[in-house]
Design a protein around this motif. Structure first.
Motif, mmCIF file in Angstrom:
data_model
loop_
_atom_site.group_PDB
_atom_site.id
_atom_site.type_symbol
_atom_site.label_atom_id
_atom_site.label_comp_id
_atom_site.label_asym_id
_atom_site.label_seq_id
_atom_site.Cartn_x
_atom_site.Cartn_y
_atom_site.Cartn_z
ATOM 1 N N LYS A 10 0.837 -1.202 0.000
ATOM 2 C CA LYS A 10 0.000 0.000 0.000
ATOM 3 C C LYS A 10 0.870 1.249 0.000
ATOM 4 C CE LYS A 10 -1.714 1.663 3.789
ATOM 5 N NZ LYS A 10 -1.230 3.055 3.668
ATOM 6 N N ALA A 14 -2.645 5.860 -0.177
ATOM 7 C CA ALA A 14 -3.825 4.991 -0.113
ATOM 8 C C ALA A 14 -4.149 4.665 1.339
ATOM 9 C CB ALA A 14 -3.570 3.708 -0.893
ATOM 10 N N TRP A 16 -6.088 1.577 4.011
ATOM 11 C CA TRP A 16 -6.507 0.192 4.114
ATOM 12 C C TRP A 16 -8.027 0.058 4.106
ATOM 13 C CZ3 TRP A 16 -3.554 -3.742 3.240
ATOM 14 C CH2 TRP A 16 -2.192 -3.718 3.581
ATOM 15 N N ASP A 19 -6.846 -5.462 6.111
ATOM 16 C CA ASP A 19 -5.464 -5.888 6.315
ATOM 17 C C ASP A 19 -5.349 -7.308 6.852
ATOM 18 O OD1 ASP A 19 -6.393 -5.593 8.892
ATOM 19 O OD2 ASP A 19 -4.809 -4.217 9.557
ATOM 20 N N HIS A 87 -6.617 -1.931 -5.016
ATOM 21 C CA HIS A 87 -5.844 -3.177 -5.067
ATOM 22 C C HIS A 87 -6.557 -4.199 -4.194
ATOM 23 C CE1 HIS A 87 -2.326 -5.864 -5.228
ATOM 24 N NE2 HIS A 87 -2.644 -6.154 -3.981
ATOM 25 N N ASN A 221 -5.277 -8.091 1.668
ATOM 26 C CA ASN A 221 -4.499 -6.985 1.109
ATOM 27 C C ASN A 221 -5.363 -6.084 0.212
ATOM 28 O OD1 ASN A 221 -2.234 -5.394 0.653
ATOM 29 N ND2 ASN A 221 -1.392 -6.705 -0.950
ATOM 30 N N TRP A 223 -6.634 -2.340 -0.483
ATOM 31 C CA TRP A 223 -6.428 -0.925 -0.196
ATOM 32 C C TRP A 223 -6.904 -0.068 -1.361
ATOM 33 C CZ3 TRP A 223 -2.883 0.613 -3.852
ATOM 34 C CH2 TRP A 223 -1.853 -0.279 -4.215
ATOM 35 N N GLU A 225 -7.080 4.122 -3.054
ATOM 36 C CA GLU A 225 -6.638 5.517 -3.112
ATOM 37 C C GLU A 225 -7.711 6.316 -3.832
ATOM 38 O OE1 GLU A 225 -2.879 8.246 -4.693
ATOM 39 O OE2 GLU A 225 -3.009 6.124 -5.250
#
Length: 236
Positions: A10, A14, A16, A19, A87, A221, A223, A225
């Motif tokens: 990340k 960006a 989370w 996580d 992502h 995973n 994240w 932005e």
């Protein structure tokens, strides 16, 4: 450009969405209150050990969504988004495993083992197929890196430009600056699914939604932005 592919870190710009922790799942996500909702909070998706690497992931196999009952136990971010870079990583444990990543809780990017059609793996659902060869296969982590530009409307609220998306699948570009035509799947699928057969897109931000269909599909995973994309080119 931020990293892409499995294990991408990340960037500072960006934040989370997930996580691997139950704390973050409960903080950032909730059941989507669609017409078919059958699950009751708190979220029943289980935090499980990552079957490949150290750490944990979340399993979409909510009992309320058994037998492919999409919309019964889907989860969506509490925060809503317009333009963004996302992502997300997923792992399908068994043949035919099915889920889906929804952009703005409208537009589905398919997660489906064994299907290479326009309804299959990494497709912009029912509109544009993706090369199945980009898929890492069962029991392995896969990554979508998505840049999304929301639909644009005039001052009277009339749609003037459809949503745009560019996607990398495991580091391979599979969709390049593609207009998304509509919402598919009816009112149980997400925002605007019941409007004019999915063509009645409204000027309303939406969350990132993950689909439960009674399969062992894991996510980690995740994240995002926030962006403000001018013009109609979203290459990255």
């Amino acid at each position: 450009m931020a990293q892409i592919g499995v294990g991408a870190k990340k960037p500072r710009s960006a934040h989370w969405l997930f996580d691997g922790s139950k704390k973050m799942l409960d903080k950032n996500w909730e059941y989507w209150e669609g017409p078919r909702l059958a699950a009751e909070p708190p979220i029943k998706w289980k935090i499980v050990d990552d079957p490949v690497d150290a750490g944990t992931a979340v399993n979409t196999n909510d009992p309320a969504a058994a037998n492919g009952l999409y919309g019964a136990a889907d989860i969506v971010t509490k925060e809503k988004f317009k333009d963004f870079r996302l992502h997300i990583e997923f792992l399908i444990q068994h043949p035919g495993g099915n889920s889906g990543v929804y952009l703005q809780n409208r537009y589905e990017i398919q997660v489906l083992d064994g299907d290479s059609t326009a309804h299959g793996m990494a497709a912009i659902i029912n509109e544009k197929a993706a090369p199945y060869s980009a898929y890492n296969g069962l029991g392995k982590w896969n990554a979508y890196d998505i840049t999304f530009r929301a639909a644009r409307f005039d001052k009277d609220g009339k749609l003037k430009e459809k949503a745009l998306v560019s996607i990398y699948f495991n580091g391979q570009k599979i969709h390049d600056n593609v207009h998304i035509q509509q919402v598919w799947g009816g009112p149980n699928s997400g925002i605007d699914g019941g409007n004019d057969g999915g063509k009645g897109i409204t000027d309303q931000p939406g969350g990132i939604k993950l689909q439960a269909e009674g399969h062992d599909v894991l996510y980690r995973n995740i994240w995002i932005e926030k962006l403000d994309i001018e013009g109609s080119q979203i290459d990255f």
